[in-house]
Design a protein around this motif. Structure first.
Motif, PDB file in Angstrom:
ATOM      1  N   GLU A  30       2.433   1.670  -3.414  1.00 12.20           N
ATOM      2  CA  GLU A  30       2.046   2.169  -4.267  1.00 12.20           C
ATOM      3  C   GLU A  30       1.718   3.295  -3.797  1.00 12.20           C
ATOM      4  O   GLU A  30       1.339   4.257  -4.948  1.00 12.20           O
ATOM      5  CB  GLU A  30      -0.258   1.664  -4.616  1.00 12.20           C
ATOM      6  CG  GLU A  30      -0.940   2.325  -5.380  1.00 12.20           C
ATOM      7  CD  GLU A  30      -2.289   0.800  -4.456  1.00 12.20           C
ATOM      8  OE1 GLU A  30      -2.029   0.759  -3.109  1.00 12.20           O
ATOM      9  OE2 GLU A  30      -3.200   0.697  -6.108  1.00 12.20           O
ATOM     10  N   LEU A  31       1.058   3.956  -3.189  1.00 17.02           N
ATOM     11  CA  LEU A  31       0.956   5.520  -3.093  1.00 17.02           C
ATOM     12  C   LEU A  31       2.634   6.139  -2.854  1.00 17.02           C
ATOM     13  O   LEU A  31       2.497   7.738  -4.142  1.00 17.02           O
ATOM     14  CB  LEU A  31       0.811   6.162  -1.217  1.00 17.02           C
ATOM     15  CG  LEU A  31      -0.551   5.122  -0.614  1.00 17.02           C
ATOM     16  CD1 LEU A  31      -0.858   5.549   0.660  1.00 17.02           C
ATOM     17  CD2 LEU A  31      -1.729   5.937  -1.320  1.00 17.02           C
ATOM     18  N   LYS A  52       0.862  -1.574  -0.188  1.00 12.76           N
ATOM     19  CA  LYS A  52       0.027   0.080   0.350  1.00 12.76           C
ATOM     20  C   LYS A  52       1.020   1.169   0.101  1.00 12.76           C
ATOM     21  O   LYS A  52       0.953   2.188  -0.982  1.00 12.76           O
ATOM     22  CB  LYS A  52      -0.816  -0.189   1.169  1.00 12.76           C
ATOM     23  CG  LYS A  52      -1.876   0.946   1.300  1.00 12.76           C
ATOM     24  CD  LYS A  52      -2.979   1.531   2.892  1.00 12.76           C
ATOM     25  CE  LYS A  52      -3.405   2.401   2.513  1.00 12.76           C
ATOM     26  NZ  LYS A  52      -4.551   2.249   3.213  1.00 12.76           N
ATOM     27  N   ARG A  82       5.327   9.529  -9.502  1.00 13.18           N
ATOM     28  CA  ARG A  82       4.362  10.194 -10.458  1.00 13.18           C
ATOM     29  C   ARG A  82       4.390  11.877 -10.469  1.00 13.18           C
ATOM     30  O   ARG A  82       4.853  12.750 -12.162  1.00 13.18           O
ATOM     31  CB  ARG A  82       3.306   8.870 -11.036  1.00 13.18           C
ATOM     32  CG  ARG A  82       3.929   7.806 -11.715  1.00 13.18           C
ATOM     33  CD  ARG A  82       3.188   7.108 -11.972  1.00 13.18           C
ATOM     34  NE  ARG A  82       1.340   6.806 -11.042  1.00 13.18           N
ATOM     35  CZ  ARG A  82       2.151   5.575 -10.182  1.00 13.18           C
ATOM     36  NH1 ARG A  82       2.540   4.544 -10.396  1.00 13.18           N
ATOM     37  NH2 ARG A  82       0.537   5.468  -9.905  1.00 13.18           N
ATOM     38  N   MET A  83       3.647  12.372  -9.368  1.00 13.11           N
ATOM     39  CA  MET A  83       2.896  13.463  -9.759  1.00 13.11           C
ATOM     40  C   MET A  83       4.279  14.589 -10.032  1.00 13.11           C
ATOM     41  O   MET A  83       4.157  15.164 -10.080  1.00 13.11           O
ATOM     42  CB  MET A  83       1.619  13.994  -8.725  1.00 13.11           C
ATOM     43  CG  MET A  83       0.308  13.212  -9.176  1.00 13.11           C
ATOM     44  SD  MET A  83      -0.434  13.497  -8.031  1.00 13.11           S
ATOM     45  CE  MET A  83      -0.452  12.603  -6.723  1.00 13.11           C
ATOM     46  N   SER A 118       2.952   6.817  -6.894  1.00 15.58           N
ATOM     47  CA  SER A 118       1.829   8.202  -7.356  1.00 15.58           C
ATOM     48  C   SER A 118       2.546   9.809  -7.127  1.00 15.58           C
ATOM     49  O   SER A 118       2.214  10.121  -7.808  1.00 15.58           O
ATOM     50  CB  SER A 118       0.218   7.588  -6.755  1.00 15.58           C
ATOM     51  OG  SER A 118      -0.570   8.962  -6.818  1.00 15.58           O
ATOM     52  N   MET A 119       2.503   9.662  -5.396  1.00 15.56           N
ATOM     53  CA  MET A 119       3.304  10.982  -5.521  1.00 15.56           C
ATOM     54  C   MET A 119       4.457  10.853  -6.404  1.00 15.56           C
ATOM     55  O   MET A 119       4.778  12.459  -7.378  1.00 15.56           O
ATOM     56  CB  MET A 119       3.838  10.752  -3.823  1.00 15.56           C
ATOM     57  CG  MET A 119       2.702  10.985  -2.864  1.00 15.56           C
ATOM     58  SD  MET A 119       3.086  10.289  -1.489  1.00 15.56           S
ATOM     59  CE  MET A 119       3.910  11.616  -1.144  1.00 15.56           C
TER      60      MET A 119
END
Lengths: 88, 239
Positions: B43-44, B40, B50-51, B47-48
């Motif tokens: 994954e977070l 988890k 990628r941003m 995502s961060m």
């Protein structure tokens, strides 16, 4: 030392970006995560009552907002949503 | 369990920004329990990252994955081929996992740490972790009422409290209990206080990291495994 600190402060201040101009007609894309039992039911009722809200708001129905996870919110922002609204 | 904490995001970003294809690789055992590096969290973090890459205009492919353990080889096997397609593995496992995967990849792909491995600890309440064991390799908890002076005393004192003990608290931090105060109180309750009067020989620290990297070899298990491997090879069931 005081000069160095002042120079460092100025560098720091200079890195703060100016706010972007926002076009007058801009509306934020908002994603709403709504609980089936309360907020979503309220949105449904609003529809029945012919009340309107901005078309830039999209609603995702959840069985409970307890189902909402960090990654759902991050994924929304990653995909370009401007704001997330959790209602439950 | 092993307790860790995610590194500051900017530090992680500095590690990964020079690469093109990054896998954030989580471990679902200890570091998942402490909300630092499970699937988890991986994954977070992905995502961060990628941003952040998008904000900086960098073309970075960042994926995430997780396996149950990063400290035993068989858990890696299902994802071995996938892992080899990346040019950086950002492991959110503990330091053991980072070392183990880096050895496994043998220099083909770098493995960087996404978390700071902190200590061996327990979880007295959700979201709160405390260090209770130093893994020194020579346990004396039977002599100290089940309270380890090596990690629970700020100075790792072996022969009673220092002058800084203050109404059961430590001079280093008023939030820290004085381990020797706890030891004496516990041993009073256990009725074993007289044990503290026994003279102990100087401690042998060679069992801790002072003696170099440590190994434990269970010969009977290894012999059994080798025998099974041999049988499987003979019957053609080997890999």
């Amino acid at each position: 030392m005081a000069d160095v600190a002042e120079a460092a402060e100025q560098i720091l201040v200079s890195t703060v970006e100016a706010p972007h101009d926002t076009p007058a007609d801009w509306t934020p894309n908002v994603l709403a995560f709504a609980c089936h039992y309360c907020a979503f039911a309220a949105a449904d009722l609003a529809g029945v009552m012919r009340l309107s809200y901005s078309p830039s708001v999209k609603i995702i129905r959840l069985p409970c907002t307890g189902k909402l996870d960090h990654i759902h919110i991050l994924s929304a922002f990653e995909k370009g949503v401007d704001g997330v609204f959790a209602a439950g | 369990m092993i307790v860790g904490k995610q590194k500051p995001f900017d530090e992680i970003w500095d590690m990964v920004k020079g690469f093109k294809k990054v896998l954030v690789y989580g471990c679902n055992t200890c570091v998942a329990i402490c909300h630092a590096g499970g699937s988890k969290e991986a994954e977070l973090l992905a995502s961060m990252l990628r941003m952040r890459a998008k904000q900086e205009g960098l073309d970075l492919l960042i994926d995430s994955a997780g396996i149950e353990r990063h400290c035993e080889p068989e858990f890696f096997e299902p994802l071995d081929e996938k892992v080899k397609t990346y040019d950086l593995i950002l492991s959110t496992a503990c330091g053991v996992g980072v070392n183990f995967l880096a050895d496994r990849l043998a220099g083909a792909i770098p493995v960087y740490p996404g978390i700071n491995t902190s200590f061996y600890g327990a979880v007295p309440e959700a979201g709160f972790f405390v260090e209770l064991c130093g893994g020194c390799g020579n346990c004396i908890l039977h002599l100290t009422g089940g309270i380890c002076p090596i990690v629970r005393c700020s100075k790792s004192l072996m022969n009673g409290p220092c002058g800084g003990t203050d109404k059961g608290k430590c001079e280093v931090s008023s939030e820290t209990d004085c381990a020797w105060f706890l030891i004496v109180e516990r041993m009073k309750k256990l009725g074993t206080l007289e044990k503290l009067f026994e003279v102990q020989p100087p401690r042998d620290w060679s069992t801790a990291t002072h003696g170099g990297p440590r190994r434990i070899s269970l010969e009977h298990i290894r012999a059994y495994e080798a025998e099974e491997e041999k049988k499987a090879t003979l019957t053609g069931e080997g890999k």
